[in-house]
Design a protein around this motif. Structure first.
Motif, PDB file in Angstrom:
ATOM      1  N   ARG A  63       0.814  -1.217   0.000  1.00 37.31           N
ATOM      2  CA  ARG A  63       0.000   0.000   0.000  1.00 37.31           C
ATOM      3  C   ARG A  63       0.848   1.269   0.000  1.00 37.31           C
ATOM      4  N   ALA A  64       2.172   1.107   0.008  1.00 36.85           N
ATOM      5  CA  ALA A  64       3.056   2.282   0.081  1.00 36.85           C
ATOM      6  C   ALA A  64       2.993   3.092  -1.220  1.00 36.85           C
ATOM      7  N   ASP A  65       3.445   4.348  -1.146  1.00 41.68           N
ATOM      8  CA  ASP A  65       3.507   5.215  -2.323  1.00 41.68           C
ATOM      9  C   ASP A  65       4.344   4.535  -3.417  1.00 41.68           C
ATOM     10  N   ALA A  66       3.971   4.792  -4.682  1.00 35.87           N
ATOM     11  CA  ALA A  66       4.636   4.142  -5.825  1.00 35.87           C
ATOM     12  C   ALA A  66       6.144   4.391  -5.815  1.00 35.87           C
ATOM     13  N   VAL A  67       6.552   5.593  -5.483  1.00 38.06           N
ATOM     14  CA  VAL A  67       7.980   5.934  -5.525  1.00 38.06           C
ATOM     15  C   VAL A  67       8.775   5.082  -4.518  1.00 38.06           C
ATOM     16  N   LEU A  68       8.155   4.798  -3.379  1.00 39.34           N
ATOM     17  CA  LEU A  68       8.808   3.951  -2.370  1.00 39.34           C
ATOM     18  C   LEU A  68       8.868   2.495  -2.842  1.00 39.34           C
ATOM     19  N   GLN A  69       7.781   2.036  -3.453  1.00 36.28           N
ATOM     20  CA  GLN A  69       7.752   0.657  -3.953  1.00 36.28           C
ATOM     21  C   GLN A  69       8.809   0.446  -5.033  1.00 36.28           C
ATOM     22  N   LYS A  70       8.972   1.462  -5.900  1.00 40.12           N
ATOM     23  CA  LYS A  70       9.954   1.370  -6.977  1.00 40.12           C
ATOM     24  C   LYS A  70      11.362   1.238  -6.386  1.00 40.12           C
ATOM     25  N   LYS A  71      11.622   2.080  -5.405  1.00 40.60           N
ATOM     26  CA  LYS A  71      12.931   2.037  -4.729  1.00 40.60           C
ATOM     27  C   LYS A  71      13.129   0.660  -4.077  1.00 40.60           C
ATOM     28  N   LEU A  72      12.099   0.179  -3.397  1.00 43.43           N
ATOM     29  CA  LEU A  72      12.185  -1.108  -2.694  1.00 43.43           C
ATOM     30  C   LEU A  72      12.540  -2.232  -3.672  1.00 43.43           C
ATOM     31  N   HIS A  73      11.832  -2.272  -4.802  1.00 45.79           N
ATOM     32  CA  HIS A  73      12.044  -3.353  -5.762  1.00 45.79           C
ATOM     33  C   HIS A  73      13.403  -3.254  -6.451  1.00 45.79           C
ATOM     34  N   SER A  74      14.058  -2.092  -6.370  1.00 42.49           N
ATOM     35  CA  SER A  74      15.380  -1.947  -7.006  1.00 42.49           C
ATOM     36  C   SER A  74      16.492  -2.495  -6.109  1.00 42.49           C
ATOM     37  N   LEU A  75      16.177  -2.847  -4.880  1.00 47.93           N
ATOM     38  CA  LEU A  75      17.233  -3.257  -3.943  1.00 47.93           C
ATOM     39  C   LEU A  75      17.510  -4.759  -4.057  1.00 47.93           C
ATOM     40  N   PRO A  76      18.801  -5.119  -4.151  1.00 46.40           N
ATOM     41  CA  PRO A  76      19.140  -6.534  -4.365  1.00 46.40           C
ATOM     42  C   PRO A  76      18.933  -7.416  -3.130  1.00 46.40           C
ATOM     43  N   ASN A  77      18.924  -6.833  -1.947  1.00 52.19           N
ATOM     44  CA  ASN A  77      18.875  -7.675  -0.745  1.00 52.19           C
ATOM     45  C   ASN A  77      17.520  -7.605  -0.018  1.00 52.19           C
ATOM     46  N   VAL A  78      16.447  -7.380  -0.824  1.00 52.26           N
ATOM     47  CA  VAL A  78      15.104  -7.347  -0.234  1.00 52.26           C
ATOM     48  C   VAL A  78      14.213  -8.362  -0.956  1.00 52.26           C
ATOM     49  N   THR A  79      13.467  -9.172  -0.184  1.00 49.69           N
ATOM     50  CA  THR A  79      12.456 -10.069  -0.748  1.00 49.69           C
ATOM     51  C   THR A  79      11.098  -9.572  -0.273  1.00 49.69           C
ATOM     52  N   VAL A  80      10.145  -9.431  -1.206  1.00 50.14           N
ATOM     53  CA  VAL A  80       8.811  -8.964  -0.825  1.00 50.14           C
ATOM     54  C   VAL A  80       7.831 -10.137  -0.924  1.00 50.14           C
ATOM     55  N   LEU A  81       7.109 -10.387   0.150  1.00 48.29           N
ATOM     56  CA  LEU A  81       6.088 -11.436   0.167  1.00 48.29           C
ATOM     57  C   LEU A  81       4.726 -10.786   0.396  1.00 48.29           C
ATOM     58  N   VAL A  82       3.778 -10.970  -0.541  1.00 48.78           N
ATOM     59  CA  VAL A  82       2.427 -10.450  -0.324  1.00 48.78           C
ATOM     60  C   VAL A  82       1.497 -11.619  -0.003  1.00 48.78           C
ATOM     61  N   SER A  83       0.293 -11.296   0.430  1.00 55.24           N
ATOM     62  CA  SER A  83      -0.666 -12.315   0.891  1.00 55.24           C
ATOM     63  C   SER A  83      -0.019 -13.215   1.946  1.00 55.24           C
ATOM     64  N   ALA A  84       0.824 -12.611   2.764  1.00 58.65           N
ATOM     65  CA  ALA A  84       1.586 -13.380   3.755  1.00 58.65           C
ATOM     66  C   ALA A  84       1.116 -12.983   5.156  1.00 58.65           C
ATOM     67  N   GLN A  85       0.488 -13.914   5.841  1.00 63.76           N
ATOM     68  CA  GLN A  85      -0.013 -13.652   7.194  1.00 63.76           C
ATOM     69  C   GLN A  85       0.956 -14.246   8.213  1.00 63.76           C
ATOM     70  N   THR A  86       1.607 -13.370   8.961  1.00 65.70           N
ATOM     71  CA  THR A  86       2.528 -13.846   9.998  1.00 65.70           C
ATOM     72  C   THR A  86       1.703 -14.493  11.102  1.00 65.70           C
ATOM     73  N   THR A  87       2.052 -15.730  11.462  1.00 58.96           N
ATOM     74  CA  THR A  87       1.264 -16.428  12.482  1.00 58.96           C
ATOM     75  C   THR A  87       2.036 -16.628  13.780  1.00 58.96           C
ATOM     76  N   GLU A  88       3.373 -16.558  13.709  1.00 57.42           N
ATOM     77  CA  GLU A  88       4.163 -16.742  14.921  1.00 57.42           C
ATOM     78  C   GLU A  88       5.562 -16.171  14.747  1.00 57.42           C
ATOM     79  N   ILE A  89       6.101 -15.615  15.829  1.00 54.83           N
ATOM     80  CA  ILE A  89       7.514 -15.239  15.845  1.00 54.83           C
ATOM     81  C   ILE A  89       8.199 -16.254  16.746  1.00 54.83           C
ATOM     82  N   THR A  90       9.204 -16.940  16.186  1.00 57.98           N
ATOM     83  CA  THR A  90       9.826 -18.035  16.937  1.00 57.98           C
ATOM     84  C   THR A  90      11.169 -17.597  17.513  1.00 57.98           C
ATOM     85  N   GLY A  91      11.648 -18.350  18.480  1.00 50.81           N
ATOM     86  CA  GLY A  91      12.937 -18.012  19.069  1.00 50.81           C
ATOM     87  C   GLY A  91      13.581 -19.203  19.730  1.00 50.81           C
ATOM     88  N   GLU A  92      14.845 -19.009  20.077  1.00 49.08           N
ATOM     89  CA  GLU A  92      15.506 -20.002  20.923  1.00 49.08           C
ATOM     90  C   GLU A  92      16.555 -19.279  21.761  1.00 49.08           C
TER      91      GLU A  92
END
Ligand code: FAD
Length: 310
Positions: free
Chosen positions: A180-209
């Motif tokens: 839902r971010a502004d187009a200019v931000l999305q464009k910048k985001l997609h240009s970055l090599p070390n970012v993966t974008v997941l949509v329709s992704a519902q976080t169900t748990e944060i795990t730890g040890e």
């Protein structure tokens, strides 16, 4: 009555109280929890001139500084209603849940904000141990590591872009099927090599040890499949909620509930000022809240010398 009554005892409220008291005027501070969000913070490395501190230490230093002046501190008081003066130069009234009521010639509203939580298992347990809400504050703690950002609005996408420059890899998860971010931000985001974008992704748990985050679990809402991602940190960016429920109908708020202030910190009601995370001033940070608190108190003093006869 007070000359200046400050509502809220976080960094903004503490700074307002000190600046007002130093003018030799009757000053009070009423707060639900003196210290504010700072109390929930572990490492603080960006309060300028203090290389490193922690929340409880900074909160007690704020309180000690306020107590060194003649200020009435009323802790554990939750404001429920503001009744602005019926005429210019009159007294503003604040009513509290305890039944108490206080009157003042000017007010500084500094009731802060809180981060919206995703409310999944692990979030509260690992807060400050890998679960974070503020990239400006905690980004550098994850240098060279893998993190996730939850939330694909402007603040989530800004956080992901910011963190991508500091950490090894960022996974951004959005619940909806598009960002839902502004187009200019999305464009910048997609240009970055070390970012993966997941949509329709519902976080169900944060795990730890061993007491620290080691990943998260999300459900792909299209397929229903569950996936895990190994991570050192999770930044939750799904909104900041200003503590202004008690102000509805008294001072002008934005659609997000932030108090609208001008360059001097004055609200839509003359003689009523506001400072810190509760206002429209961007970038919610301690050093900014402190500066805005000082400014609001000086503006209140200026208002008093112009409008008050006694
Ligand atoms: P707050 O700190 O939110 O204080 C609000 C005050 O108002 C409190 O005393 C509260 O009890 C009171 N209050 C609220 N509602 C009422 C009511 N109805 N009646 C009476 N009193 C009320 N910033 C940094 O600069 N560096 C960091 O490292 C950093 N780390 C953070 C980590 C975490 C986990 C969090 C949550 C925040 C962090 N921040 C950090 C942000 C920083 O804490 C805030 O920007 C700052 O505390 C805002 O100050 P404030 O005085 O405006 O509001």
């Amino acid at each position: 009555p007070f000359d200046v009554l400050v509502v809220g005892g976080g960094p903004a409220g503490a700074a307002s109280a000190i600046y007002a008291a130093r003018k030799g005027i009757r000053t009070g501070v009423a707060a639900e929890r003196f210290g504010g969000q700072v109390l929930d913070t572990n490492a603080i490395e960006n309060f300028i001139s203090v290389t490193e501190t922690d929340g409880p230490k900074l909160a007690s230093a704020l309180e000690e500084h306020v107590r060194s002046y003649e200020v009435d501190i009323m802790n554990l008081q939750r404001a429920e209603k503001l009744i602005p003066a019926s005429q210019e130069g009159g007294l503003h009234e604040v009513r509290f849940a305890s039944g108490a009521s206080l009157k003042s010639k000017t007010l500084v509203l500094a009731t802060g904000a809180r981060w919206r939580k995703i409310n999944v298992p692990g979030e509260s347990e690992y807060q400050g141990k890998g679960v974070a809400y503020c990239p400006h504050c905690d980004g550098p703690l994850f240098k060279g590591k893998d993190v996730a950002v939850i939330g694909g609005g402007n603040s989530g996408v800004e956080a992901a872009i910011d963190l991508a420059g500091v950490v090894k890899h960022v996974t951004l998860l959005e619940f909806d099927d598009k960002l839902r971010a502004d187009a200019v931000l999305q464009k910048k985001l997609h240009s970055l090599p070390n970012v993966t974008v997941l949509v329709s992704a519902q976080t169900t748990e944060i795990t730890g040890e061993n007491g620290r985050v080691n990943g998260l679990v999300y459900k792909d809402r299209k397929t229903g499949e569950e996936h895990t991602v190994a991570l050192a940190g999770v930044f939750v960016q799904i909104g900041l909620l200003p503590n202004t429920d008690w102000l509805k109908g008294s001072v002008e708020l934005t659609a997000h509930g932030e108090i609208i202030v001008d360059a001097r910190g004055e609200t839509s009601v003359p003689g009523v000022f506001a400072a810190g995370d509760v206002t429209t001033v961007p970038y919610k940070q301690i050093v900014i809240a402190v500066g805005e608190g000082a400014k609001a108190a000086l503006s209140a003093f200026d208002h008093l010398i112009r409008h008050s006869v006694s």
